[in-house]
Design a protein around this motif. Sequence first.
Motif, short mmCIF file in Angstrom:
data_model
loop_
_atom_site.label_atom_id
_atom_site.label_comp_id
_atom_site.label_asym_id
_atom_site.label_seq_id
_atom_site.Cartn_x
_atom_site.Cartn_y
_atom_site.Cartn_z
N THR A 72 58.38 -22.69 -23.54
CA THR A 72 57.48 -23.46 -22.69
C THR A 72 56.25 -22.63 -22.32
OG1 THR A 72 59.47 -24.46 -21.81
CG2 THR A 72 57.45 -25.00 -20.69
N ALA A 73 56.46 -21.33 -22.14
CA ALA A 73 55.32 -20.44 -21.84
C ALA A 73 54.33 -20.44 -23.01
CB ALA A 73 55.81 -19.03 -21.53
N HIS A 74 54.86 -20.45 -24.24
CA HIS A 74 53.97 -20.50 -25.41
C HIS A 74 53.17 -21.80 -25.41
CE1 HIS A 74 55.75 -16.91 -26.90
NE2 HIS A 74 56.89 -17.45 -27.32
N ALA A 75 53.86 -22.90 -25.12
CA ALA A 75 53.19 -24.20 -25.13
C ALA A 75 52.13 -24.26 -24.04
CB ALA A 75 54.21 -25.31 -24.93
N ARG A 76 52.45 -23.70 -22.88
CA ARG A 76 51.49 -23.70 -21.77
C ARG A 76 50.23 -22.92 -22.15
NH1 ARG A 76 52.72 -22.29 -15.52
NH2 ARG A 76 50.58 -22.26 -14.77
N ARG A 77 50.44 -21.77 -22.79
CA ARG A 77 49.30 -20.94 -23.21
C ARG A 77 48.40 -21.74 -24.15
NH1 ARG A 77 48.80 -17.06 -27.40
NH2 ARG A 77 51.03 -17.11 -27.92
N VAL A 78 49.01 -22.48 -25.07
CA VAL A 78 48.23 -23.28 -26.03
C VAL A 78 47.43 -24.36 -25.27
CG1 VAL A 78 48.44 -24.97 -27.90
CG2 VAL A 78 49.78 -22.85 -27.98
N LEU A 79 48.11 -25.07 -24.37
CA LEU A 79 47.44 -26.15 -23.63
C LEU A 79 46.35 -25.59 -22.73
CD1 LEU A 79 50.25 -28.65 -22.58
CD2 LEU A 79 48.84 -28.64 -24.62
N GLU A 80 46.62 -24.45 -22.09
CA GLU A 80 45.62 -23.87 -21.18
C GLU A 80 44.36 -23.46 -21.94
OE1 GLU A 80 47.97 -22.26 -17.24
OE2 GLU A 80 47.80 -20.91 -18.95
N GLU A 81 44.55 -22.99 -23.15
CA GLU A 81 43.34 -22.63 -23.92
C GLU A 81 42.56 -23.90 -24.30
OE1 GLU A 81 43.17 -19.54 -26.79
OE2 GLU A 81 41.59 -20.59 -27.91
N ILE A 82 43.29 -24.93 -24.74
CA ILE A 82 42.62 -26.17 -25.15
C ILE A 82 41.91 -26.83 -23.96
CG2 ILE A 82 43.05 -28.50 -26.03
CD1 ILE A 82 45.29 -27.30 -27.74
N LEU A 83 42.51 -26.72 -22.78
CA LEU A 83 41.93 -27.38 -21.59
C LEU A 83 41.10 -26.43 -20.73
CD1 LEU A 83 45.03 -29.51 -20.50
CD2 LEU A 83 42.89 -30.41 -21.40
N LYS A 84 40.70 -25.31 -21.32
CA LYS A 84 39.98 -24.25 -20.60
C LYS A 84 38.87 -24.82 -19.69
CE LYS A 84 38.08 -21.72 -23.50
NZ LYS A 84 38.15 -21.19 -24.84
N GLU A 85 38.02 -25.64 -20.30
CA GLU A 85 36.87 -26.16 -19.54
C GLU A 85 37.29 -27.09 -18.42
OE1 GLU A 85 34.08 -27.82 -22.34
OE2 GLU A 85 34.09 -25.89 -23.39
N GLU A 86 38.26 -27.93 -18.72
CA GLU A 86 38.73 -28.88 -17.70
C GLU A 86 39.38 -28.15 -16.54
OE1 GLU A 86 39.20 -29.16 -20.96
OE2 GLU A 86 38.33 -31.11 -21.52
N ILE A 87 40.06 -27.04 -16.83
CA ILE A 87 40.70 -26.25 -15.76
C ILE A 87 39.61 -25.62 -14.90
CG2 ILE A 87 42.15 -24.24 -15.25
CD1 ILE A 87 43.69 -24.89 -17.87
N LEU A 88 38.61 -25.04 -15.56
CA LEU A 88 37.49 -24.42 -14.83
C LEU A 88 36.77 -25.43 -13.94
CD1 LEU A 88 35.79 -21.93 -17.30
CD2 LEU A 88 36.63 -21.47 -14.98
N ALA A 89 36.63 -26.65 -14.46
CA ALA A 89 35.92 -27.69 -13.71
C ALA A 89 36.80 -28.31 -12.61
CB ALA A 89 35.44 -28.77 -14.67
N GLY A 90 38.05 -27.85 -12.52
CA GLY A 90 38.95 -28.35 -11.48
C GLY A 90 39.51 -29.73 -11.77
N LYS A 91 39.39 -30.17 -13.03
CA LYS A 91 39.89 -31.51 -13.37
C LYS A 91 41.38 -31.49 -13.74
CE LYS A 91 35.88 -33.05 -15.75
NZ LYS A 91 35.56 -33.54 -17.04
N VAL A 92 41.84 -30.32 -14.13
CA VAL A 92 43.25 -30.17 -14.52
C VAL A 92 43.82 -28.93 -13.85
CG1 VAL A 92 44.79 -29.68 -16.46
CG2 VAL A 92 42.91 -31.29 -16.77
N GLU A 93 45.03 -29.05 -13.33
CA GLU A 93 45.69 -27.87 -12.75
C GLU A 93 47.09 -27.74 -13.36
OE1 GLU A 93 46.09 -27.90 -8.40
OE2 GLU A 93 47.93 -26.73 -8.67
N PHE A 94 47.44 -26.54 -13.76
CA PHE A 94 48.81 -26.27 -14.21
C PHE A 94 49.60 -25.71 -13.03
CE2 PHE A 94 46.96 -26.73 -18.31
CZ PHE A 94 48.01 -27.10 -19.14
N ARG A 95 50.82 -26.18 -12.88
CA ARG A 95 51.64 -25.73 -11.77
C ARG A 95 53.03 -25.36 -12.30
NH1 ARG A 95 51.31 -29.68 -6.65
NH2 ARG A 95 49.13 -29.04 -6.48
N THR A 96 53.52 -24.19 -11.91
CA THR A 96 54.85 -23.77 -12.35
C THR A 96 55.90 -24.36 -11.42
OG1 THR A 96 53.86 -21.70 -13.04
CG2 THR A 96 56.26 -21.74 -12.86
N ILE A 97 56.88 -25.05 -12.00
CA ILE A 97 57.99 -25.58 -11.19
C ILE A 97 59.21 -24.71 -11.49
CG2 ILE A 97 59.38 -27.61 -10.64
CD1 ILE A 97 56.64 -28.58 -10.36
N ASP A 98 59.55 -23.85 -10.53
CA ASP A 98 60.71 -22.99 -10.72
C ASP A 98 61.97 -23.71 -10.26
OD1 ASP A 98 59.59 -20.69 -11.82
OD2 ASP A 98 58.84 -20.07 -9.86
#
Length: 380
Positions: free
Chosen positions: A51-77
Motif C-alpha cells: 500500500t505504501a508503494h501504491a500511495r507513493r505512485v498516487l502522490e506523485e501523480i497527484l502532486k499538483e492537486e496535493i499542493l493546491a490543497g484539492k487532495v489530501e492523503f491521510r493514514t488510517i492506522d
Amino acid sequence: MKHTEVFEKIIEEQLARIERIKQNQTPVDYTSLDKIIIGVIGGDGIGPTITAHARRVLEEILKEEILAGKVEFRTIDGCTIENRHAAGKAIPDDVLEEIKKCHVLLKGPTTTPRKGDKWANVESANVTMRKELDLFANVRPVKVPDLGIDWTFFRENTECLYAMGSSGIHVTDDLAVDFRVITTPGTERIARLAFEYARRNGKKKVTIVTKANVVKATDGKFLDVCKAVAKEYPDIETDDWYIDIMTAKLLDEKRRREFEVFILPNLYGDILTDEAAELQGGVGTAGSANLGTRYAMFEAIHGSAPRMVEEGREAYADPSSVIRAGAMLLSHIGYQEHGEKLLEAIETCTIKERKIVVTGRPDGATGAEMADYILEKVRG
Ligand code: IPM
Ligand code: MG
C-alpha cells in the motif's frame, strides 16, 4: 433468544436496511468538493508494504492537486488483525470513525480470522467495511488482450450470504442455518450501475449470473429485478446463465470472448472473479472498486500473505494489484486522465513489456522496483 426471535430480528433489520437504501440513492459528486480526502489503510501482512508503494505512485501523480490543497492523503492506522482481535471487533470504533471522515479509501489486504486460528472470530474487515459504508457494488475488471478477454464484473457487495454471514444460528448440535438476503432495491442499484457502465463504455452485452433454477426465492428475485432493469436498456443485449455453467464458459476459449459485463449476487461474484483473475495472471494482478453513494474503497483482491512476512519476503510482494486499485480510485474521483494513464502504465509493465517481473521471491524484482518501473512509464 429463541430462534424464532432471532429470525424476527433479522427480518426487521433487513426491512429497515431496505428503507435506508431507498433514501440513499444520489451519489456524491467528487468534483464539487473543495478537498477530496483519500484515506490509506495498510492492513495486515504484506498490506502496509504494497500500500505504501501504491500511495507513493498516487502522490506523485497527484502532486499538483496535493499542493493546491484539492487532495489530501491521510493514514488510517489500527486496522490490523492484532487491534481487531484486542477490540473484539471487525473494525475498532475509533478506526471506523477515522475512516468515515474520508471520502475514498485505498486499502491493503486485511487478515480474515478463520475458525480455529489464534484470532478472535470477528467478522472480516472487508465485509464490515462494505456494510458500514454501504459499498454496494464491487467492480472487478479482468483483461487478457491476447485471449480476447475484456470483462467487467459487477458483484453485488452487501447482500446474499454475506448480509448475515456471521449471524447464522445453531438450532441444535445437528442443525445449523444461515440466511441469504436479496432485496429489490439492492439488486436494482447494482443492475443499474452495470447497465449504465455498459452504455457509457460502448459495451453491447450484459450477462446476469444466478442459480435461479434451484435457489428460487432469492436468485429468482435477483434475476427478475435485473431483467426488469434491462428493459430500460433496449440497446444492450442481455442474457442470463447459471453459475455452474458460467464457471465452465469462462474456460471456453470461443464463447468467453463474447462476454463483456457481468452482474452477480455477492457469493457467485466472489468466486467467479477469482477464476477470472486467474486467467489474467492470478488474483495478485487484479484490483477492485467497492462503490457506494457516499464512500468508495479500492483494494487488491488478494489476501494478506502472512507467510511472506514470516519468511521475510514482504519486500518482494507484488504491489501491482493495489496500484491498479489506485488507478480505479483516480478515475472514480474525477481524475480520469490520470487514472487511464496509470492503468496503461501498469498494463505496459505487467503484461506487454515485462522488463522486470515480481515473483514474490528474491529471484524477482522488489515491489519498490515495480512501483518505480510503473512511475517511469507514467512520466513517459
Ligand atoms: C474478496 C475476498 C473477501 C470476500 C474475503 C476476504 C471476506 O475474498 O474481496 O473477494 O469474500 O469478499
Ligand atoms: Mg474473494
